[in-house]
Design a protein around this motif. Structure first.
Motif, PDB file in Angstrom:
ATOM      1  N   THR A 194     -52.990  32.643  12.404  1.00  0.00           N
ATOM      2  CA  THR A 194     -52.581  33.284  13.655  1.00  0.00           C
ATOM      3  C   THR A 194     -52.251  32.238  14.715  1.00  0.00           C
ATOM      4  O   THR A 194     -51.255  32.356  15.439  1.00  0.00           O
ATOM      5  CB  THR A 194     -53.703  34.219  14.158  1.00  0.00           C
ATOM      6  OG1 THR A 194     -54.021  35.147  13.130  1.00  0.00           O
ATOM      7  CG2 THR A 194     -53.278  34.968  15.404  1.00  0.00           C
ATOM      8  N   GLU A 195     -53.067  31.196  14.793  1.00  0.00           N
ATOM      9  CA  GLU A 195     -52.808  30.126  15.774  1.00  0.00           C
ATOM     10  C   GLU A 195     -51.499  29.409  15.468  1.00  0.00           C
ATOM     11  O   GLU A 195     -50.725  29.095  16.378  1.00  0.00           O
ATOM     12  CB  GLU A 195     -53.977  29.138  15.767  1.00  0.00           C
ATOM     13  CG  GLU A 195     -55.261  29.694  16.361  1.00  0.00           C
ATOM     14  CD  GLU A 195     -56.427  28.732  16.195  1.00  0.00           C
ATOM     15  OE1 GLU A 195     -56.204  27.535  15.930  1.00  0.00           O
ATOM     16  OE2 GLU A 195     -57.570  29.188  16.336  1.00  0.00           O
ATOM     17  N   LYS A 196     -51.229  29.176  14.187  1.00  0.00           N
ATOM     18  CA  LYS A 196     -49.988  28.492  13.817  1.00  0.00           C
ATOM     19  C   LYS A 196     -48.763  29.361  14.156  1.00  0.00           C
ATOM     20  O   LYS A 196     -47.752  28.848  14.631  1.00  0.00           O
ATOM     21  CB  LYS A 196     -50.002  28.161  12.332  1.00  0.00           C
ATOM     22  CG  LYS A 196     -50.932  27.023  11.983  1.00  0.00           C
ATOM     23  CD  LYS A 196     -50.854  26.681  10.518  1.00  0.00           C
ATOM     24  CE  LYS A 196     -51.793  25.528  10.190  1.00  0.00           C
ATOM     25  NZ  LYS A 196     -51.714  25.143   8.772  1.00  0.00           N
ATOM     26  N   ILE A 197     -48.876  30.656  13.935  1.00  0.00           N
ATOM     27  CA  ILE A 197     -47.759  31.553  14.255  1.00  0.00           C
ATOM     28  C   ILE A 197     -47.526  31.597  15.753  1.00  0.00           C
ATOM     29  O   ILE A 197     -46.383  31.540  16.224  1.00  0.00           O
ATOM     30  CB  ILE A 197     -48.021  32.966  13.677  1.00  0.00           C
ATOM     31  CG1 ILE A 197     -47.968  32.919  12.154  1.00  0.00           C
ATOM     32  CG2 ILE A 197     -47.002  33.964  14.220  1.00  0.00           C
ATOM     33  CD1 ILE A 197     -48.371  34.211  11.484  1.00  0.00           C
ATOM     34  N   ARG A 198     -48.590  31.685  16.520  1.00  0.00           N
ATOM     35  CA  ARG A 198     -48.447  31.697  17.988  1.00  0.00           C
ATOM     36  C   ARG A 198     -47.811  30.406  18.480  1.00  0.00           C
ATOM     37  O   ARG A 198     -46.930  30.413  19.356  1.00  0.00           O
ATOM     38  CB  ARG A 198     -49.816  31.893  18.644  1.00  0.00           C
ATOM     39  CG  ARG A 198     -50.300  33.301  18.580  1.00  0.00           C
ATOM     40  CD  ARG A 198     -51.580  33.488  19.353  1.00  0.00           C
ATOM     41  NE  ARG A 198     -52.075  34.839  19.150  1.00  0.00           N
ATOM     42  CZ  ARG A 198     -53.330  35.196  19.238  1.00  0.00           C
ATOM     43  NH1 ARG A 198     -54.254  34.306  19.539  1.00  0.00           N
ATOM     44  NH2 ARG A 198     -53.678  36.443  19.043  1.00  0.00           N
ATOM     45  N   ALA A 199     -48.245  29.270  17.931  1.00  0.00           N
ATOM     46  CA  ALA A 199     -47.680  27.981  18.350  1.00  0.00           C
ATOM     47  C   ALA A 199     -46.203  27.901  17.969  1.00  0.00           C
ATOM     48  O   ALA A 199     -45.380  27.393  18.736  1.00  0.00           O
ATOM     49  CB  ALA A 199     -48.465  26.838  17.709  1.00  0.00           C
ATOM     50  N   LEU A 200     -45.856  28.413  16.808  1.00  0.00           N
ATOM     51  CA  LEU A 200     -44.476  28.390  16.360  1.00  0.00           C
ATOM     52  C   LEU A 200     -43.594  29.258  17.256  1.00  0.00           C
ATOM     53  O   LEU A 200     -42.496  28.851  17.649  1.00  0.00           O
ATOM     54  CB  LEU A 200     -44.402  28.883  14.911  1.00  0.00           C
ATOM     55  CG  LEU A 200     -43.068  28.811  14.211  1.00  0.00           C
ATOM     56  CD1 LEU A 200     -42.632  27.355  14.054  1.00  0.00           C
ATOM     57  CD2 LEU A 200     -43.146  29.474  12.861  1.00  0.00           C
ATOM     58  N   LEU A 201     -44.072  30.432  17.617  1.00  0.00           N
ATOM     59  CA  LEU A 201     -43.285  31.329  18.460  1.00  0.00           C
ATOM     60  C   LEU A 201     -43.234  30.874  19.915  1.00  0.00           C
ATOM     61  O   LEU A 201     -42.333  31.262  20.656  1.00  0.00           O
ATOM     62  CB  LEU A 201     -43.839  32.751  18.365  1.00  0.00           C
ATOM     63  CG  LEU A 201     -43.684  33.421  16.995  1.00  0.00           C
ATOM     64  CD1 LEU A 201     -44.355  34.787  17.000  1.00  0.00           C
ATOM     65  CD2 LEU A 201     -42.229  33.536  16.597  1.00  0.00           C
ATOM     66  N   ALA A 202     -44.175  30.051  20.325  1.00  0.00           N
ATOM     67  CA  ALA A 202     -44.170  29.547  21.701  1.00  0.00           C
ATOM     68  C   ALA A 202     -43.158  28.418  21.871  1.00  0.00           C
ATOM     69  O   ALA A 202     -42.729  28.135  22.988  1.00  0.00           O
ATOM     70  CB  ALA A 202     -45.565  29.062  22.089  1.00  0.00           C
ATOM     71  N   ASP A 203     -42.773  27.774  20.794  1.00  0.00           N
ATOM     72  CA  ASP A 203     -41.836  26.655  20.850  1.00  0.00           C
ATOM     73  C   ASP A 203     -40.404  27.178  20.710  1.00  0.00           C
ATOM     74  O   ASP A 203     -40.029  27.687  19.654  1.00  0.00           O
ATOM     75  CB  ASP A 203     -42.161  25.677  19.714  1.00  0.00           C
ATOM     76  CG  ASP A 203     -41.281  24.439  19.743  1.00  0.00           C
ATOM     77  OD1 ASP A 203     -40.553  24.229  20.731  1.00  0.00           O
ATOM     78  OD2 ASP A 203     -41.326  23.680  18.745  1.00  0.00           O
ATOM     79  N   PRO A 204     -39.556  27.068  21.775  1.00  0.00           N
ATOM     80  CA  PRO A 204     -38.191  27.590  21.715  1.00  0.00           C
ATOM     81  C   PRO A 204     -37.332  26.911  20.639  1.00  0.00           C
ATOM     82  O   PRO A 204     -36.483  27.557  20.020  1.00  0.00           O
ATOM     83  CB  PRO A 204     -37.614  27.323  23.103  1.00  0.00           C
ATOM     84  CG  PRO A 204     -38.759  26.974  23.973  1.00  0.00           C
ATOM     85  CD  PRO A 204     -39.880  26.554  23.092  1.00  0.00           C
ATOM     86  N   GLN A 205     -37.556  25.640  20.399  1.00  0.00           N
ATOM     87  CA  GLN A 205     -36.775  24.943  19.367  1.00  0.00           C
ATOM     88  C   GLN A 205     -37.114  25.490  17.974  1.00  0.00           C
ATOM     89  O   GLN A 205     -36.232  25.637  17.136  1.00  0.00           O
ATOM     90  CB  GLN A 205     -37.040  23.441  19.420  1.00  0.00           C
ATOM     91  CG  GLN A 205     -36.472  22.788  20.668  1.00  0.00           C
ATOM     92  CD  GLN A 205     -36.817  21.306  20.728  1.00  0.00           C
ATOM     93  OE1 GLN A 205     -37.692  20.829  20.007  1.00  0.00           O
ATOM     94  NE2 GLN A 205     -36.124  20.580  21.607  1.00  0.00           N
ATOM     95  N   ALA A 206     -38.371  25.803  17.758  1.00  0.00           N
ATOM     96  CA  ALA A 206     -38.787  26.344  16.465  1.00  0.00           C
ATOM     97  C   ALA A 206     -38.181  27.731  16.252  1.00  0.00           C
ATOM     98  O   ALA A 206     -37.746  28.068  15.139  1.00  0.00           O
ATOM     99  CB  ALA A 206     -40.304  26.403  16.376  1.00  0.00           C
ATOM    100  N   VAL A 207     -38.121  28.524  17.324  1.00  0.00           N
ATOM    101  CA  VAL A 207     -37.521  29.853  17.224  1.00  0.00           C
ATOM    102  C   VAL A 207     -36.036  29.737  16.899  1.00  0.00           C
ATOM    103  O   VAL A 207     -35.505  30.501  16.080  1.00  0.00           O
ATOM    104  CB  VAL A 207     -37.762  30.652  18.529  1.00  0.00           C
ATOM    105  CG1 VAL A 207     -36.999  31.963  18.515  1.00  0.00           C
ATOM    106  CG2 VAL A 207     -39.240  30.895  18.749  1.00  0.00           C
ATOM    107  N   GLU A 208     -35.348  28.755  17.502  1.00  0.00           N
ATOM    108  CA  GLU A 208     -33.930  28.538  17.207  1.00  0.00           C
ATOM    109  C   GLU A 208     -33.730  28.127  15.748  1.00  0.00           C
ATOM    110  O   GLU A 208     -32.783  28.564  15.097  1.00  0.00           O
ATOM    111  CB  GLU A 208     -33.347  27.483  18.146  1.00  0.00           C
ATOM    112  CG  GLU A 208     -33.179  27.961  19.577  1.00  0.00           C
ATOM    113  CD  GLU A 208     -32.651  26.861  20.493  1.00  0.00           C
ATOM    114  OE1 GLU A 208     -32.075  25.873  19.994  1.00  0.00           O
ATOM    115  OE2 GLU A 208     -32.821  27.006  21.708  1.00  0.00           O
ATOM    116  N   ARG A 209     -34.626  27.290  15.235  1.00  0.00           N
ATOM    117  CA  ARG A 209     -34.516  26.873  13.839  1.00  0.00           C
ATOM    118  C   ARG A 209     -34.715  28.064  12.897  1.00  0.00           C
ATOM    119  O   ARG A 209     -34.009  28.203  11.893  1.00  0.00           O
ATOM    120  CB  ARG A 209     -35.539  25.781  13.523  1.00  0.00           C
ATOM    121  CG  ARG A 209     -35.130  24.427  14.093  1.00  0.00           C
ATOM    122  CD  ARG A 209     -36.068  23.373  13.604  1.00  0.00           C
ATOM    123  NE  ARG A 209     -37.396  23.700  14.141  1.00  0.00           N
ATOM    124  CZ  ARG A 209     -38.422  22.879  14.209  1.00  0.00           C
ATOM    125  NH1 ARG A 209     -38.316  21.676  13.727  1.00  0.00           N
ATOM    126  NH2 ARG A 209     -39.564  23.259  14.715  1.00  0.00           N
TER     127      ARG A 209
END
Length: 95
Positions: free
Chosen positions: A6-21
């Motif tokens: 859950t923490e990894k998913i939240r961190a991933l979704l909080a990063d705009p560059q990761a969402v773009e990727r």
């Protein structure tokens, strides 16, 4: 383990560059964000099958009385119900 995921998913979704990727990867797979990849298949056509004869309350009454009558009369009752069934089938052929 679930907390770590859950923490990894939240961190991933909080990063705009990761969402773009993630969106770019989804685009290469043929899916664009917010759009289905393929249109929904059409609904199958409905088939109207001919219905049997409408229920006859007199025959329903005879069927309900079946367990209550004597054995010799029950056999005659069964014969009568079979005859009525055949008669209703013959009536359907005339239509």
């Amino acid at each position: 383990m679930e907390d770590n995921l859950t923490e990894k998913i939240r961190a991933l979704l909080a990063d705009p560059q990761a969402v773009e990727r993630i969106a770019a990867i989804a685009g290469t797979l043929g899916a664009s964000p917010g759009e289905p990849s393929e249109p929904a298949p059409p609904a199958p056509p409905t088939v109207n099958l001919p219905q049997g004869p409408p229920p006859d309350p007199r025959l329903d009454l005879l069927r309900a009385l079946r367990p209550l009558v004597a054995e010799e009369k029950r056999e005659r009752l069964e014969d009568l119900l079979r005859i009525a069934s055949v008669a209703s089938l013959l009536g359907n052929f005339k239509r």
